[in-house]
Enzyme design. Sequence first.
Site, PDB file in Angstrom:
ATOM      1  N   SER A 143      18.805 -18.311 -48.849  1.00  0.00           N
ATOM      2  CA  SER A 143      17.986 -16.886 -48.479  1.00  0.00           C
ATOM      3  C   SER A 143      18.338 -15.795 -49.622  1.00  0.00           C
ATOM      4  O   SER A 143      19.600 -15.957 -49.823  1.00  0.00           O
ATOM      5  CB  SER A 143      18.056 -16.586 -47.057  1.00  0.00           C
ATOM      6  OG  SER A 143      17.509 -15.203 -46.970  1.00  0.00           O
ATOM      7  N   TYR A 157      23.070 -13.898 -39.972  1.00  0.00           N
ATOM      8  CA  TYR A 157      22.265 -14.835 -40.620  1.00  0.00           C
ATOM      9  C   TYR A 157      22.305 -14.741 -42.319  1.00  0.00           C
ATOM     10  O   TYR A 157      22.708 -15.903 -43.180  1.00  0.00           O
ATOM     11  CB  TYR A 157      20.670 -14.464 -40.377  1.00  0.00           C
ATOM     12  CG  TYR A 157      19.648 -15.257 -41.077  1.00  0.00           C
ATOM     13  CD1 TYR A 157      19.296 -16.412 -40.995  1.00  0.00           C
ATOM     14  CD2 TYR A 157      19.178 -14.584 -42.610  1.00  0.00           C
ATOM     15  CE1 TYR A 157      18.305 -16.932 -41.795  1.00  0.00           C
ATOM     16  CE2 TYR A 157      18.260 -15.137 -43.337  1.00  0.00           C
ATOM     17  CZ  TYR A 157      17.821 -16.503 -43.041  1.00  0.00           C
ATOM     18  OH  TYR A 157      16.714 -17.026 -43.580  1.00  0.00           O
TER      19      TYR A 157
HETATM   20  P1  NAP Z   1      10.066 -21.763 -39.156  1.00  0.00           P
HETATM   21  O1  NAP Z   1       8.787 -21.519 -39.807  1.00  0.00           O
HETATM   22  O2  NAP Z   1      10.740 -21.089 -38.160  1.00  0.00           O
HETATM   23  O3  NAP Z   1      10.332 -23.386 -39.116  1.00  0.00           O
HETATM   24  C1  NAP Z   1      11.666 -23.699 -38.675  1.00  0.00           C
HETATM   25  C2  NAP Z   1      11.438 -25.157 -38.841  1.00  0.00           C
HETATM   26  O4  NAP Z   1      13.105 -25.535 -38.538  1.00  0.00           O
HETATM   27  C3  NAP Z   1      11.026 -25.842 -37.722  1.00  0.00           C
HETATM   28  O5  NAP Z   1      10.551 -27.302 -38.124  1.00  0.00           O
HETATM   29  C4  NAP Z   1      11.899 -26.259 -36.589  1.00  0.00           C
HETATM   30  O6  NAP Z   1      11.671 -27.274 -35.833  1.00  0.00           O
HETATM   31  C5  NAP Z   1      13.239 -26.511 -37.506  1.00  0.00           C
HETATM   32  N1  NAP Z   1      14.490 -26.366 -36.696  1.00  0.00           N
HETATM   33  C6  NAP Z   1      15.043 -24.962 -36.287  1.00  0.00           C
HETATM   34  N2  NAP Z   1      15.844 -25.067 -35.673  1.00  0.00           N
HETATM   35  C7  NAP Z   1      16.426 -26.668 -35.898  1.00  0.00           C
HETATM   36  C8  NAP Z   1      17.612 -27.499 -35.416  1.00  0.00           C
HETATM   37  N3  NAP Z   1      18.366 -26.997 -34.630  1.00  0.00           N
HETATM   38  N4  NAP Z   1      17.444 -28.871 -35.890  1.00  0.00           N
HETATM   39  C9  NAP Z   1      16.372 -29.396 -36.566  1.00  0.00           C
HETATM   40  N5  NAP Z   1      15.262 -28.470 -36.920  1.00  0.00           N
HETATM   41  C10 NAP Z   1      15.334 -27.325 -36.521  1.00  0.00           C
HETATM   42  O7  NAP Z   1      11.042 -21.392 -40.624  1.00  0.00           O
HETATM   43  P2  NAP Z   1      10.732 -21.253 -42.190  1.00  0.00           P
HETATM   44  O8  NAP Z   1      10.606 -19.809 -42.522  1.00  0.00           O
HETATM   45  O9  NAP Z   1      10.184 -22.329 -42.660  1.00  0.00           O
HETATM   46  O10 NAP Z   1      12.281 -21.308 -42.738  1.00  0.00           O
HETATM   47  C11 NAP Z   1      12.857 -22.583 -43.228  1.00  0.00           C
HETATM   48  C12 NAP Z   1      13.938 -22.188 -44.148  1.00  0.00           C
HETATM   49  O11 NAP Z   1      13.813 -21.320 -45.051  1.00  0.00           O
HETATM   50  C13 NAP Z   1      15.292 -21.718 -43.040  1.00  0.00           C
HETATM   51  O12 NAP Z   1      16.602 -22.325 -43.414  1.00  0.00           O
HETATM   52  C14 NAP Z   1      15.089 -20.177 -43.273  1.00  0.00           C
HETATM   53  O13 NAP Z   1      16.509 -19.641 -43.036  1.00  0.00           O
HETATM   54  C15 NAP Z   1      14.793 -20.247 -44.900  1.00  0.00           C
HETATM   55  N6  NAP Z   1      14.277 -18.815 -45.274  1.00  0.00           N
HETATM   56  C16 NAP Z   1      12.779 -18.533 -44.668  1.00  0.00           C
HETATM   57  C17 NAP Z   1      12.593 -17.381 -45.296  1.00  0.00           C
HETATM   58  C18 NAP Z   1      11.103 -16.654 -44.812  1.00  0.00           C
HETATM   59  O14 NAP Z   1      10.926 -15.480 -45.223  1.00  0.00           O
HETATM   60  N7  NAP Z   1      10.480 -17.506 -44.258  1.00  0.00           N
HETATM   61  C19 NAP Z   1      13.170 -16.257 -46.220  1.00  0.00           C
HETATM   62  C20 NAP Z   1      14.545 -16.776 -46.592  1.00  0.00           C
HETATM   63  C21 NAP Z   1      14.997 -17.952 -46.301  1.00  0.00           C
HETATM   64  P3  NAP Z   1      10.698 -26.897 -34.421  1.00  0.00           P
HETATM   65  O15 NAP Z   1       9.329 -26.760 -34.919  1.00  0.00           O
HETATM   66  O16 NAP Z   1      10.930 -28.148 -33.603  1.00  0.00           O
HETATM   67  O17 NAP Z   1      11.203 -25.618 -33.708  1.00  0.00           O
END
Ligand code: NAP
Length: 248
Positions: A143, A157
């Site tokens: 991130s 985080y």
């Molecule tokens: P999201 O929409 O909240 O989706 C999270 C995903 O991770 C879901 O499929 C969830 O499964 C799964 N998950 C959560 N905890 C888990 C665990 N303990 N074991 C296995 N699976 C798990 O998140 P996102 O925004 O796509 O983020 C994905 C990645 O990008 C993360 O690492 C996040 O830190 C990073 N990121 C995101 C952003 C942003 O602005 N969105 C920015 C920087 C970095 P369930 O559906 O079963 O809950």
Amino acid sequence: MAKTVLITGGSRGIGRAAACLLGTQGWSIGVNYATNREAAQATVADVERAGGRAVAIAGDVASEADVIAMFDTLAAHFGRVDALVNNAGIVAPSSQLADMDLARLKRMFDVNVLGAYLCAREAARRMSTTRGGAGGAIVNISSAASRLGSPNEYIDYAGSKGAIDTMTLGLAKELGPQGVRVNAVRPGLIDTEIHASGGKPDRAAQLGATTPLGRPGSADEVAQSIAWLLGDAASYVTGALLDVSGGR
Ligand code: NAP
């Protein structure tokens, strides 16, 4: 035989977008999820509708037994393991460090750091050419928070993502001679449900407007960079930390 990739947290958000894109590029995909089975099945159905192959795989990345079982399931379904998108991650409500309790801190580091390390370890064991594997690629989802620090929001985080950057740099050097490339994507403000899980559903839209590109990014835009780093077009890229953050 098609190459296979395990996408942790592949059911929603960035992981889901990566699954859908990689499915159209010929990859067979393990769509890992933690609890939301319905979302994982919907993602699998979308990949299949577009002509790809996918299987939903339940498992908590913070559990060693689950991680091993996830890779076993991928190998059982598709016959091989060629790549990992280390994407599963969580945030928590905005808070100063002084107000964070132990349970929150432990879960943050268990999922975002230990989980990512366990998945990378399992991928290394199966893909390293010195361990009988055929080589491969790992893309870690870090991130922009790792270099911004996220004060007053979630420095827990941010620190967890700093660990992902450092793991990427070290593991790229360890595994380069063993046929495995390791890179990281550092998204900025991306429009997914993760912000609602931290109590701020409008966070990406509001803060995205203040970035040099003037808007939040989409999960599809991050997926493009993941697919590029996984694929042959990035054959000489390893140890890279690629910002996909609209200039933030
Ligand atoms: P999201 O929409 O909240 O989706 C999270 C995903 O991770 C879901 O499929 C969830 O499964 C799964 N998950 C959560 N905890 C888990 C665990 N303990 N074991 C296995 N699976 C798990 O998140 P996102 O925004 O796509 O983020 C994905 C990645 O990008 C993360 O690492 C996040 O830190 C990073 N990121 C995101 C952003 C942003 O602005 N969105 C920015 C920087 C970095 P369930 O559906 O079963 O809950």
